[in-house]
Design a protein around this motif. Structure first.
Motif, short mmCIF file in Angstrom:
data_model
loop_
_atom_site.label_atom_id
_atom_site.label_comp_id
_atom_site.label_asym_id
_atom_site.label_seq_id
_atom_site.Cartn_x
_atom_site.Cartn_y
_atom_site.Cartn_z
N ASP A 111 31.22 29.15 35.98
CA ASP A 111 32.64 28.99 36.32
C ASP A 111 33.34 27.91 35.49
OD1 ASP A 111 32.55 31.06 38.20
OD2 ASP A 111 32.07 29.71 39.85
N THR A 134 36.95 28.20 41.60
CA THR A 134 37.36 29.60 41.69
C THR A 134 37.99 29.94 43.03
OG1 THR A 134 35.09 30.21 42.26
CG2 THR A 134 35.74 30.46 39.95
N GLU A 138 41.60 31.52 43.20
CA GLU A 138 41.85 32.81 43.86
C GLU A 138 42.91 32.68 44.95
OE1 GLU A 138 37.86 33.89 44.93
OE2 GLU A 138 37.43 34.68 42.93
N VAL A 146 43.68 36.39 38.23
CA VAL A 146 42.27 36.02 38.42
C VAL A 146 41.38 37.06 37.75
CG1 VAL A 146 40.45 35.66 40.12
CG2 VAL A 146 42.75 34.75 40.55
N LYS A 150 38.67 36.79 34.53
CA LYS A 150 37.27 37.22 34.64
C LYS A 150 36.92 38.24 33.55
CE LYS A 150 36.71 36.18 39.53
NZ LYS A 150 36.48 36.72 40.87
#
Length: 181
Positions: A111, A134, A138, A146, A150
């Motif tokens: 992360d 995260t 989020e 988000v 990713k």
């Protein structure tokens, strides 16, 4: 008019050779002039970019032309001279051609906000920045943003690069806001 005893430089791919034109006595007797070895310095031109990328160009330079050559590279930083290699550095206030061509921001398996060469799933890291919280990200961003991070957010220029850094700096895991570099 006949000129003799003049030194001439010849540059090949990576080495220079210096030879003398024949003198008048050599011309009259048919003797060939003896080659003279020129001293060559390898010039290494390094560019560093804001995105963490670095590239280098190498070229040979005759030692007697180093002063002129340094004038051609005004503004470059001399970072070293060793074993016949002169190294100059230029810090570019931009992202590299590599980052413009194929740079994607994403988060790695730990992360951490990361710049990749290609999609994040290919795991070709150019530079890492800071850990992302995260769960806070989020909760604070639309789901599309988000998911985009990713999968990988494409950057093509300095403005996009700075925009991504400024968006995600607010979700640093330690809660502090920094420049991200």
């Amino acid at each position: 008019m006949l000129t003799a005893g003049v030194t001439t430089y010849v540059m090949t791919n990576t080495k220079e050779t210096m030879f003398s034109l024949p003198s008048l006595p050599q011309l009259l007797t048919g003797q060939k002039p003896a080659p003279v070895k020129a001293k060559v310095t390898e010039l290494v031109l390094a560019h560093t970019y804001l995105c963490g990328s670095r590239d280098e160009e190498r070229k040979p330079v005759l030692n007697d032309s180093i002063d002129k050559m340094l004038g051609d590279y005004a503004g470059w930083e001399i970072i070293g001279y060793q074993n016949g290699k002169l190294m100059l550095l230029k810090r570019e206030n931009d992202i590299s051609p590599l980052c413009k061509e194929n740079g994607y921001f994403g988060i790695n398996e730990d992360d951490i906000l990361t710049l990749f060469n290609g999609m994040p799933k290919e795991k070709q890291v150019i530079q890492t920045y800071y850990p992302i919280n995260t769960s806070r990200m989020e909760a604070g961003l639309p789901k599309e943003e988000v998911e985009a991070l990713k999968k990988g957010i494409r950057i093509r220029d300095l403005a996009e690069y700075n925009s991504v850094l400024s968006t995600f700096v607010h979700f640093q895991a330690d809660g502090t806001v920094s420049g991200g570099h």
